[in-house]
Scaffold this motif. Sequence first.
Motif, PDB file in Angstrom:
ATOM      1  N   VAL A 208      -2.176 -12.151 -12.167  1.00  0.00           N
ATOM      2  CA  VAL A 208      -0.993 -11.383 -12.553  1.00  0.00           C
ATOM      3  C   VAL A 208      -1.173  -9.904 -12.202  1.00  0.00           C
ATOM      4  CG1 VAL A 208       0.411 -10.617 -14.502  1.00  0.00           C
ATOM      5  CG2 VAL A 208      -0.373 -12.992 -14.395  1.00  0.00           C
ATOM      6  N   GLN A 209      -2.335  -9.348 -12.531  1.00  0.00           N
ATOM      7  CA  GLN A 209      -2.584  -7.936 -12.278  1.00  0.00           C
ATOM      8  C   GLN A 209      -2.587  -7.630 -10.787  1.00  0.00           C
ATOM      9  OE1 GLN A 209      -6.232  -7.969 -14.794  1.00  0.00           O
ATOM     10  NE2 GLN A 209      -5.413  -6.083 -15.629  1.00  0.00           N
ATOM     11  N   THR A 210      -3.190  -8.511 -10.001  1.00  0.00           N
ATOM     12  CA  THR A 210      -3.241  -8.305  -8.555  1.00  0.00           C
ATOM     13  C   THR A 210      -1.855  -8.401  -7.944  1.00  0.00           C
ATOM     14  OG1 THR A 210      -5.476  -9.237  -8.473  1.00  0.00           O
ATOM     15  CG2 THR A 210      -4.290  -9.082  -6.401  1.00  0.00           C
ATOM     16  N   LEU A 211      -1.083  -9.395  -8.361  1.00  0.00           N
ATOM     17  CA  LEU A 211       0.274  -9.566  -7.846  1.00  0.00           C
ATOM     18  C   LEU A 211       1.127  -8.339  -8.168  1.00  0.00           C
ATOM     19  CD1 LEU A 211       2.303 -11.381  -6.429  1.00  0.00           C
ATOM     20  CD2 LEU A 211       2.743 -12.510  -8.623  1.00  0.00           C
ATOM     21  N   ARG A 212       1.015  -7.838  -9.387  1.00  0.00           N
ATOM     22  CA  ARG A 212       1.786  -6.649  -9.772  1.00  0.00           C
ATOM     23  C   ARG A 212       1.364  -5.439  -8.931  1.00  0.00           C
ATOM     24  NH1 ARG A 212       5.111  -4.249 -13.722  1.00  0.00           N
ATOM     25  NH2 ARG A 212       5.545  -2.206 -12.798  1.00  0.00           N
ATOM     26  N   ASN A 213       0.060  -5.303  -8.688  1.00  0.00           N
ATOM     27  CA  ASN A 213      -0.442  -4.204  -7.879  1.00  0.00           C
ATOM     28  C   ASN A 213       0.138  -4.258  -6.467  1.00  0.00           C
ATOM     29  OD1 ASN A 213      -3.115  -3.522  -5.882  1.00  0.00           O
ATOM     30  ND2 ASN A 213      -2.512  -1.931  -7.323  1.00  0.00           N
TER      31      ASN A 213
END
Length: 394
Positions: A208-213
Amino acid sequence: MNQTARSERYHIGIYGRRNAGKSSLINALAGQEVSIVSDIAGTTTDTVWKNIELPGIGAAVLADTAGYDDCGTLGEKRVNSARQSTERIDLALLLLDGSSDDATYEKEWLQRFEVLNIPVICLLGKIDTLSGDDLKRWVELLHREILPISSLTGAGIDTLLCRMAAIYKSGDNISDITHRLANNGDTVVLVMPQDSQAPQGRLIQPQVQTLRNLLDKQCLAMCCTPEKLPTMLSSLATPPALIITDSQVFPEVEKLAPRESKLTSFSILMARHKGDIEEFRKGAEALLNLPADGHILIAEACSHIPQNEDIGRVKLPRLLRKKLGEAIKIEIVSGNDFPDDLSPYDIIIHCGACMFTRRHVLSRVRMAKTQNIPITNYGIAIAALTGILKKVEI
């Protein structure tokens, strides 16, 4: 406010003696009663973490700790909980008791913060009931600037918030998870196994964090499972600039990845985002040279019920024994159960630590370095064990 993961929030710990006004200060900063306030010393029995939004900082967490002058068997456990909280905080607020003229505890805790490289703001609370002599006395005792405040009247609170924001802005707050690996307009493929380890209906936090980044960086992010990677790649007119994969399918993805595409893993990205990537790389080299009877400590950040093919408890140990031999000894700890004495181990392999703050991970790296024990993390260890570490982007 609560949508930001706690591990990504700025952690602020409030420390002081019993009944110094720590809980009242948290209520003043939060603008509401979130901590129990009482005139009876020792009301706060354990560290309590409260999510909050602060001006100039944004998403933060306040830690309300037990008084560090607590006594007795139960009191010592409370104090130990306060000590453990320092492994997670980015900023300490040391609240002084105007009625005391003994700075023994305060000097001890200031020294602890200094060793851990934690910035500190010293506060003299309840100034609405004190005199100027009380402030002068504490300045002379600690030889530090002390900010007078009152949680009751609000005096000094705005100044405190400005100081906190200034320290936050001057600190090491790494937010770009993919850093130089992905840029505006890049096509990025995320390979995400949806097996027994993936929560039903949700993605795990590093994904989730990588996708948002990537979305924040205006990248063209595309997701697939390992089985659909060939279809995904064939559907693209040009190879993706970057492929990010789960560590456990490193070898399969590496075989399919176009030579033009950079390859990395979620765990490696988290290693840089949360920890010391160079120290982890050195640890991977030490791992490959481990003696046949080497003793390995696998450390998981979160406590969970192991599933079939659990990466930390099944897949990684299986890979370690296959590469290093059946004689190696493996011990697994989770959550806060990280030993103070690391001397029995030849190396530590830490998980991606998506549930920990960067400060928390770095505190463990520092412990390992101090005791001369190599440390690495899941993604880099798996890449080293499968022989593709030199082929992935760190």
